[in-house]
Every structure is written in C-alpha cells, then in structure tokens.
Design an enzyme around this catalytic site. Structure first.
Site, PDB file in Angstrom:
ATOM      1  N   GLY A  85       3.327   4.756  -4.798  1.00 22.10           N
ATOM      2  CA  GLY A  85       2.079   5.506  -4.766  1.00 22.10           C
ATOM      3  C   GLY A  85       1.357   5.669  -6.089  1.00 22.10           C
ATOM      4  O   GLY A  85       0.336   6.348  -6.154  1.00 22.10           O
ATOM      5  N   TRP A  87      -0.449   3.512  -7.875  1.00 19.60           N
ATOM      6  CA  TRP A  87      -1.810   2.971  -7.862  1.00 19.60           C
ATOM      7  C   TRP A  87      -2.719   3.804  -6.960  1.00 19.60           C
ATOM      8  O   TRP A  87      -3.899   3.986  -7.249  1.00 19.60           O
ATOM      9  CB  TRP A  87      -1.797   1.499  -7.421  1.00 19.60           C
ATOM     10  CG  TRP A  87      -1.497   0.569  -8.554  1.00 19.60           C
ATOM     11  CD1 TRP A  87      -0.681   0.815  -9.620  1.00 19.60           C
ATOM     12  CD2 TRP A  87      -2.021  -0.750  -8.755  1.00 19.60           C
ATOM     13  NE1 TRP A  87      -0.653  -0.272 -10.464  1.00 19.60           N
ATOM     14  CE2 TRP A  87      -1.466  -1.242  -9.958  1.00 19.60           C
ATOM     15  CE3 TRP A  87      -2.884  -1.561  -8.027  1.00 19.60           C
ATOM     16  CZ2 TRP A  87      -1.756  -2.515 -10.459  1.00 19.60           C
ATOM     17  CZ3 TRP A  87      -3.177  -2.833  -8.518  1.00 19.60           C
ATOM     18  CH2 TRP A  87      -2.627  -3.298  -9.720  1.00 19.60           C
ATOM     19  N   ASP A 113       1.665   0.005   3.500  1.00 22.74           N
ATOM     20  CA  ASP A 113       2.939  -0.549   3.033  1.00 22.74           C
ATOM     21  C   ASP A 113       3.871  -0.672   4.222  1.00 22.74           C
ATOM     22  O   ASP A 113       3.755   0.084   5.190  1.00 22.74           O
ATOM     23  CB  ASP A 113       3.582   0.343   1.964  1.00 22.74           C
ATOM     24  CG  ASP A 113       4.568  -0.425   1.104  1.00 22.74           C
ATOM     25  OD1 ASP A 113       5.607  -0.873   1.641  1.00 22.74           O
ATOM     26  OD2 ASP A 113       4.320  -0.591  -0.099  1.00 22.74           O
ATOM     27  N   ASP A 129       2.954  -4.033   8.281  1.00 26.19           N
ATOM     28  CA  ASP A 129       3.524  -5.286   7.809  1.00 26.19           C
ATOM     29  C   ASP A 129       2.381  -6.278   7.690  1.00 26.19           C
ATOM     30  O   ASP A 129       1.810  -6.711   8.698  1.00 26.19           O
ATOM     31  CB  ASP A 129       4.571  -5.793   8.797  1.00 26.19           C
ATOM     32  CG  ASP A 129       5.224  -7.105   8.353  1.00 26.19           C
ATOM     33  OD1 ASP A 129       4.792  -7.673   7.320  1.00 26.19           O
ATOM     34  OD2 ASP A 129       6.147  -7.569   9.049  1.00 26.19           O
ATOM     35  N   ASP A 153      -0.504  -4.612  -5.843  1.00 29.61           N
ATOM     36  CA  ASP A 153       0.515  -4.681  -6.895  1.00 29.61           C
ATOM     37  C   ASP A 153       1.844  -5.092  -6.271  1.00 29.61           C
ATOM     38  O   ASP A 153       2.906  -4.780  -6.784  1.00 29.61           O
ATOM     39  CB  ASP A 153       0.644  -3.327  -7.596  1.00 29.61           C
ATOM     40  CG  ASP A 153       1.427  -3.417  -8.901  1.00 29.61           C
ATOM     41  OD1 ASP A 153       1.326  -4.450  -9.582  1.00 29.61           O
ATOM     42  OD2 ASP A 153       2.135  -2.447  -9.237  1.00 29.61           O
ATOM     43  N   LYS A 193      -1.449  -8.804  -8.465  1.00 31.29           N
ATOM     44  CA  LYS A 193      -0.450  -9.188  -9.462  1.00 31.29           C
ATOM     45  C   LYS A 193       0.133 -10.547  -9.114  1.00 31.29           C
ATOM     46  O   LYS A 193       0.428 -10.830  -7.947  1.00 31.29           O
ATOM     47  CB  LYS A 193       0.670  -8.148  -9.517  1.00 31.29           C
ATOM     48  CG  LYS A 193       1.820  -8.537 -10.444  1.00 31.29           C
ATOM     49  CD  LYS A 193       2.756  -7.382 -10.690  1.00 31.29           C
ATOM     50  CE  LYS A 193       3.516  -6.965  -9.464  1.00 31.29           C
ATOM     51  NZ  LYS A 193       4.431  -5.840  -9.740  1.00 31.29           N
TER      52      LYS A 193
END
Length: 241
Positions: A85, A87, A113, A129, A153, A193
């Site tokens: 959490g 970000w 998530d 998912d 990220d 990322k």
C-alpha cells in the site's frame, strides 16, 4: 498519514547512523541474514517507518513524481499490484483523495492486487488477478470511468535467476500496459517497474506507439545494486495514430 516528502528528503541527506550488525542465527540462511542487515541499515526503510509509509518504495514514487508531475490534486489514479500500500498512500496524498487539503480538487485512487490489502485512507481497493480473462472488465467497472494515471510497481517473486526474473517482470508490465490502455484517458500517464535485461526494449517500443513521451528513470530510493528501473510514459493516445 504520512508526512510531506520535502521533509523526508532533507532528513535522508547526510545521514550517517552507525550500521547495525546482524549475526547469522541458527536455521537462518546467510542470504536472509544479508537481507535483514540491509533492511535494518537502509535509511529509506527507517524513514518509511517514521513517516507512516507501508514500504520504502513510497519514496520511489515520490521521487518519480517530483521529476515528472503526474500525481495532481483531483486526479483519478489506478494502482496495480498495490500491496502493501505504499504507492496507494502516496497517490492518496498527492491527489487529495482523502479531502484533507482544503481548497484543492479531490481526486480518487483505485487499487488492485491478487492479495488482500489493509485499508488505506482515501483508497478504494478490490482483489483482482490481472491474469484472469475478465480482469479488464472488472477493473473498468470498479473504477467507473477513465483514469488519469495507472501505476504498476509489480514484481514477481525472485527465482534467483536474473534472466527468469527479468522475463517475469516484463510479462507483468505487459499485462499492466494492457490494463492501462483500457483505463487511461487521453493524455494520461502510465508508470511501471522493469528490470534491465534486454526484453524490456519491446515494451518500450509498444509504449512509444501509444504515448507522446517515454522516460526511463532510476529514482534515488532505488538501491544502486538493483537492476530495477521505471518507465514513465506520458501523453497517452487512445488511437495508435
């Protein structure tokens, strides 16, 4: 709620605390001991605890946003792979989704998530998912409109094999890119990322077809011995052109 980043940046400069030494305990692998020592001696980890951030990665997003201002009051933000959490916390503060900043537009943050995440003030969260067939449909319904920013990220669990880890994270980025293309408004921003390794070149070429500008950045909070870097794509074009 976390404090302002301006203060944290200043307090990290010139920090010279004595290093904490960690002995190898019975049953603990040497790699685990090295990881623990690095965590205990990492100024960003200490600063995250002091300022109430759930992860040191919060500073990476703050530093990226300082260079390219994409988190603004009133913005609608989607955070993919949000756990734990950090970000989402930054996004909530910068967009004023909590409504704490008087006189500024109030934004909104939507987090996804596969694992459960503890509540973050100003953030709407649901488990998802991203590899599921209906992931984009679910995300679109949950957000209920277009987003100004999509963040990712995400990183797969380390296999210990650099090339495998590189391919796995690029695959996650490609999934995040698909979601971003579905959710972003015209002119929107996508941040993800990646790990350096070669395969990310194809992703960058795809991004350049859909965004006006694609930057590759390594924020100061990213460890120097890490191959991670961030792609910041701005100026989304809904039409490939």
């Amino acid at each position: 709620m976390a404090k302002s980043h301006a203060k944290s940046r200043g307090s990290l400069r010139g920090q010279r605390a004595l290093a904490v030494r960690v002995r190898t305990a019975k049953g603990r692998r040497s790699s685990s001991t090295r990881w623990l020592a690095r965590q205990l001696n990492d100024p960003y980890v200490k600063q995250a605890r002091q300022e109430g951030y759930r992860s040191r990665s919060a500073f990476k997003l703050l530093e990226l946003n300082q260079r390219v201002r994409f988190l603004l009051p009133g913005a609608r933000v989607v955070d993919l792979g949000s756990v734990p959490g950090g970000w989402s916390q930054v996004a909530a503060i910068m967009t004023n989704s909590t409504g704490d900043q008087d006189g500024k537009a109030r934004g909104s943050v939507y987090a996804f998530d596969i694992a459960a995440m503890e509540d973050v003030e100003g953030v709407a969260f649901t488990r998802l998912d991203l590899h599921s067939a209906d992931a984009i449909d679910v995300a679109e319904k949950f957000v209920g409109g277009k987003a100004d920013v999509v963040l990712s990220d995400m990183a797969a669990a380390s296999s210990g094999h650099a090339k495998t880890d590189h391919l796995r994270i690029v695959a996650l980025c490609e999934v995040a890119f698909e979601v971003a293309c579905a959710l972003l408004c015209e002119g929107g921003t996508f941040v993800c990322k990646v790990l350096a390794g070669g395969a990310e070149g194809n992703l960058q070429r795809e991004l350049k077809q859909r965004f006006a500008k694609v930057r590759t950045m390594k924020p100061p909070a990213s460890r120097s011995d890490s191959s991670e870097k961030y792609l910041v794509a701005t100026g989304f074009r809904s039409d490939r052109g």
